[in-house]
Design an enzyme around this catalytic site. Structure first.
Site, mmCIF file in Angstrom:
data_model
loop_
_atom_site.group_PDB
_atom_site.id
_atom_site.type_symbol
_atom_site.label_atom_id
_atom_site.label_comp_id
_atom_site.label_asym_id
_atom_site.label_seq_id
_atom_site.Cartn_x
_atom_site.Cartn_y
_atom_site.Cartn_z
ATOM 1 N N ASP A 89 0.795 -1.234 0.000
ATOM 2 C CA ASP A 89 0.000 0.000 0.000
ATOM 3 C C ASP A 89 0.828 1.284 0.000
ATOM 4 O O ASP A 89 0.347 2.332 0.448
ATOM 5 C CB ASP A 89 -0.925 0.034 1.234
ATOM 6 C CG ASP A 89 -2.184 -0.805 1.046
ATOM 7 O OD1 ASP A 89 -2.150 -1.741 0.234
ATOM 8 O OD2 ASP A 89 -3.193 -0.533 1.721
ATOM 9 N N CYS A 143 -4.383 -6.144 -3.670
ATOM 10 C CA CYS A 143 -3.289 -7.053 -3.284
ATOM 11 C C CYS A 143 -3.221 -8.339 -4.100
ATOM 12 O O CYS A 143 -2.208 -8.622 -4.743
ATOM 13 C CB CYS A 143 -3.414 -7.420 -1.804
ATOM 14 S SG CYS A 143 -3.046 -6.080 -0.660
ATOM 15 N N HIS A 202 -0.589 -12.594 -1.573
ATOM 16 C CA HIS A 202 -1.622 -12.090 -0.675
ATOM 17 C C HIS A 202 -1.648 -12.986 0.562
ATOM 18 O O HIS A 202 -1.452 -14.197 0.466
ATOM 19 C CB HIS A 202 -2.975 -12.096 -1.384
ATOM 20 C CG HIS A 202 -4.106 -11.594 -0.557
ATOM 21 N ND1 HIS A 202 -4.030 -10.416 0.148
ATOM 22 C CD2 HIS A 202 -5.336 -12.100 -0.305
ATOM 23 C CE1 HIS A 202 -5.165 -10.218 0.786
ATOM 24 N NE2 HIS A 202 -5.969 -11.223 0.531
ATOM 25 N N ASP A 233 3.021 -3.011 -4.006
ATOM 26 C CA ASP A 233 2.025 -3.766 -4.775
ATOM 27 C C ASP A 233 0.935 -2.885 -5.351
ATOM 28 O O ASP A 233 0.258 -3.274 -6.301
ATOM 29 C CB ASP A 233 1.431 -4.902 -3.941
ATOM 30 C CG ASP A 233 0.710 -4.433 -2.682
ATOM 31 O OD1 ASP A 233 0.841 -3.250 -2.314
ATOM 32 O OD2 ASP A 233 0.029 -5.268 -2.057
#
Length: 500
Positions: A41, A80, A136, A318
């Site tokens: 993030d 993600c 993830h 990501d």
């Protein structure tokens, strides 16, 4: 002709073998090591990218100064699971049909035995290791989060821990959507422990093989917790909030709301109403500086262990994150806050040092670039393009744009000049990257820009249908109607205003 004593040849051979055994760095010189650092993030709030003028990221900036830093790098999905799946398989979400927080790609028949990036390196003589969040967090399944299936060595996985007994920010809609000063010591954070595990591997590298080490940090993903010293870097009365406009959504298609229709991250209106906009921005900045310190720990270890000269270091995120722009916080959009990320390559084989490139590049390009840097045969059947021409000459101009997708039919095409968005209902946005960095003026509604859009539309990918197991965060059109997570969005539905 002078005869060579065979015992002399044997002595030289033995000496070479012993040297390699004693000094593993020499033994690995034929192939470079790979250190892949993935951050969760993180948008363009990194010093070299200039996304926030007050952010402090000295270690990422130092890495950028040692190699090539991309200023126009984009993810394949602003979420993600599809993003990380794309990075490690080398395939677009529009190829695999993975658009949501599920499925795990190995549950899909065409990809059960797909050779991923780490597996390809393992097949070519590398010891592959992972710690933290690489895929993830839900994947691979728990029974496969171990040595063998996906990596040679599966290290400390961790999570979003520790957490306070009660959230600092109530009623955000999700237990992870929280921010504040916590815990007391950096070493209590799972991300610190991820760095510890990685550092342990760097101090005890395999003597006979090069390594591929993937280190996945979760900060600055929510919850935005950091110790007091990181918050102290950003005094509350000096916090600069992102520039926003009250009319920013006026020229944007309604369909844009559907991409982030009903998510737990609060909208800007909620942050303002609850006096949490500045605290969240401050916590995000503090979390960035915390993870930057962890990056520095890894880089310092490479230097101390004599591994830096023979290790390719790649740092990326990501996907990005909104902190109030476009009236939202969170990701799941096709604007630059969600798709533009840091992307840095440093180490052996990278001719340019301390250079930047504004070429439109993709995280998808990681797979073919690393195989080139390692001198391996190209992996067939993947979607990306090697960045080697740019790593050798940052003035190199490549014709391919960067493409990001969020759900079938929703795509953005980015060039050096343009950002072109097309939604599944056919609505469009167009921004001039050079003249409108905030993306405040949608040129798609202005006469005269149709030729530009038609040319960019030639790059729009065909979208595979959502694969079985897609649901969470999935937006799709069914029989001409928008569906969010499998439920139809009524025509008269009001945009959920409390949460994004």
């Amino acid at each position: 002709m002078k005869q060579i004593n065979p015992f002399y040849e044997l002595t030289i051979l033995v000496a070479f073998v012993l040297t390699c055994f004693i000094n593993p760095v020499l033994a690995q010189e034929e192939k470079p090591n790979i250190l892949l650092i993935t951050i969760d993030d993180l948008n363009d709030w990194v010093g070299y990218l200039g996304g926030h003028p007050k952010v402090k990221t000295p270690n990422m900036d130092l890495l950028a100064a040692k190699g090539v830093a991309f200023t126009n790098a984009h993810v394949q999905s602003p979420l993600c699971n599809p993003s990380r799946t794309s990075i490690l398989t080398g395939l677009r979400p529009t190829t695999t049909g993975i658009y949501g927080l599920g499925p795990w790609f190995r549950d899909l028949e065409p990809y059960k035995n797909l050779v991923t990036l780490p597996q390809y390196f393992e097949q070519n003589g590398y010891v592959t290791m992972t710690t933290g969040k690489t895929y993830h967090d839900a994947f691979p399944p728990k029974e496969d989060q171990r040595d063998g299936p996906e990596f040679t060595k599966w290290g400390f996985h961790g999570g979003f821990f520790p957490r306070p007994e009660e959230p600092f920010v109530p009623n955000t809609g999700h237990p992870l959507v929280d921010w504040g000063v916590f815990p007391d010591e950096d070493s209590q954070q799972d991300d610190w422990k991820v760095a510890d595990w990685a550092i342990g591997q760097l101090k005890d590298v395999p003597g006979d093989k090069p390594f591929f080490l993937s280190v996945g940090f979760r900060h600055p993903h929510v919850p935005l917790y950091a110790t007091q010293k990181w918050f102290d870097l950003y005094p509350e009365d000096e916090i600069l909030l992102p520039e926003t406009r009250a009319d920013d959504r006026d020229d944007i298609p309604e369909f844009a709301w559907y991409l982030h229709w009903n998510l737990p991250e609060p909208r800007l209106a909620w942050l303002q109403m609850n006096h949490q906009w500045k605290p969240k921005v401050r916590a995000y900045l503090a979390s960035i500086s915390f993870v930057d310190m962890l990056v520095g720990r890894l880089l310092d270890t490479l230097d101390k262990e004599g591994l830096a000269e023979n290790t390719v270091v790649v740092l990326l995120s990501d996907h990005g994150y909104h902190l109030g722009t476009k009236d939202i916080s969170g990701k799941n959009t096709l604007w630059h806050e969600s798709t533009r990320v840091p992307y840095i390559f440093a180490g052996p084989g990278i001719r340019e040092k301390g250079k930047e490139s504004d070429a439109p590049v993709e995280l998808l390009d990681l797979f073919p670039t690393l195989t080139d840097l390692a001198g391996l045969s190209p992996k067939q059947g993947i979607d990306g393009h090697s960045l080697m021409p740019i790593l050798e000459d940052t003035e190199y101009k490549r014709s391919a744009p960067a493409i990001c997708s969020h759900g079938p039919g929703n795509h953005v095409v980015v060039t050096e000049e343009w950002r072109f968005i097309q939604y599944a209902d056919g609505s469009r946005e167009l921004y001039n990257r050079k003249e409108d960095q905030h993306e405040w003026h949608n040129l798609a509604i202005i006469d005269g820009y149709a030729p530009v859009m038609e040319k960019l539309a030639e790059y729009l990918p065909d979208s595979a249908d959502p694969a079985p197991g897609n649901k969470t965060r999935l937006i799709e059109m069914i029989d001409g109607e928008p569906y969010w997570e499998g439920k139809k969005i009524p025509k008269d539905a009001k945009v959920p205003m409390q949460y994004n």
